[in-house]
Design a protein around this motif. Structure first.
Motif, PDB file in Angstrom:
ATOM      1  N   GLU A  37       0.595  -1.109  -0.245  1.00  0.00           N
ATOM      2  CA  GLU A  37       0.122  -0.201  -0.369  1.00  0.00           C
ATOM      3  C   GLU A  37       0.996   1.383   0.075  1.00  0.00           C
ATOM      4  O   GLU A  37       1.971   1.248   1.372  1.00  0.00           O
ATOM      5  N   VAL A  38       0.734   2.028  -0.762  1.00  0.00           N
ATOM      6  CA  VAL A  38       1.165   3.367  -0.967  1.00  0.00           C
ATOM      7  C   VAL A  38       1.157   4.240  -0.826  1.00  0.00           C
ATOM      8  O   VAL A  38       0.231   4.484  -1.589  1.00  0.00           O
ATOM      9  N   THR A  39       1.279   5.668  -0.292  1.00  0.00           N
ATOM     10  CA  THR A  39       0.477   6.902  -0.147  1.00  0.00           C
ATOM     11  C   THR A  39       1.851   7.650  -0.761  1.00  0.00           C
ATOM     12  O   THR A  39       3.088   7.818   0.011  1.00  0.00           O
ATOM     13  N   THR A  40       1.682   8.722  -1.142  1.00  0.00           N
ATOM     14  CA  THR A  40       2.586   9.820  -2.422  1.00  0.00           C
ATOM     15  C   THR A  40       1.800  11.439  -2.058  1.00  0.00           C
ATOM     16  O   THR A  40       0.383  11.257  -1.829  1.00  0.00           O
ATOM     17  N   PRO A  41       2.419  12.197  -1.788  1.00  0.00           N
ATOM     18  CA  PRO A  41       1.938  13.551  -2.262  1.00  0.00           C
ATOM     19  C   PRO A  41       0.234  13.381  -3.071  1.00  0.00           C
ATOM     20  O   PRO A  41      -0.682  14.198  -3.733  1.00  0.00           O
ATOM     21  N   SER A  46      -2.035   0.465  -4.901  1.00  0.00           N
ATOM     22  CA  SER A  46      -2.172  -0.549  -3.772  1.00  0.00           C
ATOM     23  C   SER A  46      -1.568  -1.537  -4.976  1.00  0.00           C
ATOM     24  O   SER A  46      -2.043  -1.799  -5.604  1.00  0.00           O
ATOM     25  N   PHE A  47      -1.345  -2.977  -4.471  1.00  0.00           N
ATOM     26  CA  PHE A  47      -0.156  -4.023  -5.301  1.00  0.00           C
ATOM     27  C   PHE A  47      -0.073  -4.958  -4.645  1.00  0.00           C
ATOM     28  O   PHE A  47      -0.265  -5.037  -3.699  1.00  0.00           O
ATOM     29  N   THR A  48      -0.622  -6.397  -5.489  1.00  0.00           N
ATOM     30  CA  THR A  48      -0.584  -7.634  -4.751  1.00  0.00           C
ATOM     31  C   THR A  48       0.136  -8.500  -5.927  1.00  0.00           C
ATOM     32  O   THR A  48      -0.383  -8.241  -6.964  1.00  0.00           O
ATOM     33  N   ASP A  49       1.557  -9.410  -5.345  1.00  0.00           N
ATOM     34  CA  ASP A  49       2.039  -9.740  -6.475  1.00  0.00           C
ATOM     35  C   ASP A  49       2.908 -10.207  -5.983  1.00  0.00           C
ATOM     36  O   ASP A  49       3.663 -10.673  -5.258  1.00  0.00           O
ATOM     37  N   PRO A  50       3.433 -11.587  -6.487  1.00  0.00           N
ATOM     38  CA  PRO A  50       4.345 -12.880  -5.949  1.00  0.00           C
ATOM     39  C   PRO A  50       5.642 -12.480  -6.671  1.00  0.00           C
ATOM     40  O   PRO A  50       6.543 -13.157  -7.534  1.00  0.00           O
ATOM     41  N   CYS A  51       6.156 -11.494  -6.227  1.00  0.00           N
ATOM     42  CA  CYS A  51       7.311 -10.474  -6.345  1.00  0.00           C
ATOM     43  C   CYS A  51       8.437 -11.087  -5.940  1.00  0.00           C
ATOM     44  O   CYS A  51      10.044 -10.687  -6.046  1.00  0.00           O
ATOM     45  N   LEU A  52       8.168 -11.715  -4.422  1.00  0.00           N
ATOM     46  CA  LEU A  52       9.888 -12.039  -3.794  1.00  0.00           C
ATOM     47  C   LEU A  52      10.177 -13.816  -3.822  1.00  0.00           C
ATOM     48  O   LEU A  52       9.427 -14.068  -2.694  1.00  0.00           O
ATOM     49  N   LEU A  53      11.507 -14.391  -3.311  1.00  0.00           N
ATOM     50  CA  LEU A  53      11.708 -15.694  -3.434  1.00  0.00           C
ATOM     51  C   LEU A  53      11.411 -15.482  -1.437  1.00  0.00           C
ATOM     52  O   LEU A  53      11.915 -14.721  -0.753  1.00  0.00           O
ATOM     53  N   THR A  54      11.683 -16.175  -0.761  1.00  0.00           N
ATOM     54  CA  THR A  54      11.636 -16.638   0.493  1.00  0.00           C
ATOM     55  C   THR A  54      12.548 -15.941   0.500  1.00  0.00           C
ATOM     56  O   THR A  54      13.600 -15.343   1.563  1.00  0.00           O
TER      57      THR A  54
END
Length: 150
Positions: A37-41, A46-54
């Protein structure tokens, strides 16, 4: 994990393994779905993604601690991963930990960027404190505990 300053807020958390059942594949067994979840001025998304290995996910907290000055000697190398959705960089500063840069592209990039390509990173610079980075690293470790390498 919460990364924040007066203008920006980025919350990242691992949600689950991409594939619930272990199949014996080093990669497929260890993909983590990450929610952001991202908030900028300018906007929020938001995003949901399988983007990292353990094993990649376990590199984040030591990197944040180093960015906070715990083990920083010289320049801190950028932290990037197999999937180029999320990465981190750091600019040292004389006022604590300096600037933490979170690079979001592809599935993590804001959809509202008119004319921008999803491969163009949206870079969010957070004026982090050493204490804030230590707290974020501790929280990331707690969130990763249910997701050991399989």
């Amino acid at each position: 994990m919460l990364l924040t300053d007066q203008e920006h807020r980025i919350e990242l958390r691992p949600l689950r393994y991409r594939f619930p059942a272990v199949i014996g594949d080093r990669y497929d067994d260890n993909w983590l779905v990450v929610e952001g979840e991202v908030t900028t001025p300018e906007a929020s998304w938001s995003f949901t993604d399988p983007c990292l290995l353990t094993e990649e996910a376990r590199q984040i907290s030591p990197w944040l601690r180093a960015a906070g000055g715990e083990t920083l000697t010289g320049t801190l190398p950028d932290l990037s991963f197999l999937e180029p959705v999320l990465s981190f960089s750091h600019a040292a500063g004389g006022d604590g930990a300096g600037a933490l840069r979170v690079h979001l592209c592809y599935e993590a990039a804001p959809a509202w960027r008119a004319g921008g390509k999803s491969s163009d990173a949206c870079v969010i610079e957070i004026r982090a404190t050493a204490e804030g980075l230590r707290r974020a690293a501790d929280e990331w470790d707690r969130c990763l505990a249910p997701f050991p390498p399989r």
